[in-house]
Design an enzyme around this catalytic site. Structure first.
Site, mmCIF file in Angstrom:
data_model
loop_
_atom_site.group_PDB
_atom_site.id
_atom_site.type_symbol
_atom_site.label_atom_id
_atom_site.label_comp_id
_atom_site.label_asym_id
_atom_site.label_seq_id
_atom_site.Cartn_x
_atom_site.Cartn_y
_atom_site.Cartn_z
ATOM 1 C CG HIS A 148 9.361 -18.759 -11.161
ATOM 2 N ND1 HIS A 148 9.034 -17.291 -11.302
ATOM 3 C CD2 HIS A 148 8.360 -19.352 -11.472
ATOM 4 C CE1 HIS A 148 7.881 -17.095 -11.625
ATOM 5 N NE2 HIS A 148 7.250 -18.388 -11.663
ATOM 6 C CD GLU A 207 0.751 -20.287 -13.597
ATOM 7 O OE1 GLU A 207 1.580 -20.071 -12.651
ATOM 8 O OE2 GLU A 207 1.093 -20.099 -14.965
ATOM 9 C CG ASP A 213 1.373 -17.192 -10.047
ATOM 10 O OD1 ASP A 213 1.827 -16.572 -9.103
ATOM 11 O OD2 ASP A 213 2.036 -17.955 -11.087
#
Length: 264
Positions: free
Chosen positions: A51, A156, A182
């Site tokens: 990210h 997740e 998530d």
């Protein structure tokens, strides 16, 4: 004369072996080595290549700096492929965080890429920074790196949670880190940290880890220290506290508020 195992230490693995809680921060903004010194109050940090726009070169330099200050540097890889995994490990990381693992087979693929034989198929890169570029027999190097390198898989999704027992049974996997934001999004309840399914997810994951002598990590709960404490008391032993970006934003907002609140 010191051997490879004498040079290469992973302070996180040592703390976890003593059943102590590990504090981690995430590097997402800072691209220079100073962040390793700034993170000195933590046990570890991980560079977030999933990210962020950080380069492999910056990631490697930060990891090397972490090794020098005695903080185990991990990397969350952008993809769970041998190319992404082996390159960050060769660059200086002492562990990888593999996002969005869904099954035991996917976990085995990460082990195959991150570990040398006999656990995996990681390619021999020659002299490595982890061992100060010193030469040792290949068998000694591989054994030392296999022992020191951690593999953390992120849980997740509903599928991952359903398969968490099989995932944690994979040899070479050290920890399950629940990617709560998530997971909540996958359930269709984003941001609902107090939902009963959250505690159920942690209870199931912690049990799967503990039954195999492995560990569970807490992440995505920087705004809820009460829940972090609850899950640590349940058995989690790794806490991802937040990002360098979030820490900077929070400090800036706090200092600006101090000035605005001055009464003239």
């Amino acid at each position: 004369m010191s051997g490879a195992r004498d040079i290469l230490r992973n302070n996180v693995k040592e703390k976890l072996a003593r059943d102590e809680v590990v504090a981690s921060m995430t590097v997402r903004l800072t691209a220079s080595v100073e962040i390793a010194r700034i993170a000195a109050g933590f046990d570890t940090f991980y560079v977030d290549m999933q990210h962020s726009s950080l380069s492999l070169e910056s990631c490697g330099q930060i990891c090397v700096a972490g090794l020098q200050v005695g903080i185990a540097p991990f990397v969350r890889v952008a993809a769970n492929t041998p190319e992404h995994i082996s390159r960050v490990l060769d660059a200086g990381a002492l562990g990888v965080i593999a996002p969005n693992i869904q099954s035991a087979q996917e976990a085995q693929e990460v082990v195959r890429a991150a570990k040398f034989s006999p656990l995996g198929e990681r390619s021999n890169a020659g002299n490595l920074v982890h061992l100060q570029y010193r030469s040792f027999p290949a068998t000694e190097i591989h054994a030392a790196l296999n022992e020191a390198t951690m593999i953390i898989v992120q849980i997740e999704s509903a599928a991952a949670l359903a398969n968490v027992d099989e995932i944690m049974a994979v040899e070479g996997i050290d920890m399950a880190l629940i990617g709560l934001n998530d997971l909540l999004a996958a359930w269709g309840i984003p941001g609902e940290f107090d939902h009963p399914r959250v505690r159920e997810a942690y209870a199931k994951t912690i049990a799967a880890c503990r039954s195999r002598g492995k560990h569970c990590g807490v992440g995505g709960l920087a705004s809820r220290p009460d829940l972090v404490g609850e899950f640590v008391k349940m058995g989690a032993r790794y806490v991802s506290t937040g990002t360098d970006l979030a820490f900077l934003l929070g400090a800036c907002a706090s200092r600006a508020k101090q000035v605005r609140d001055i009464n003239l």
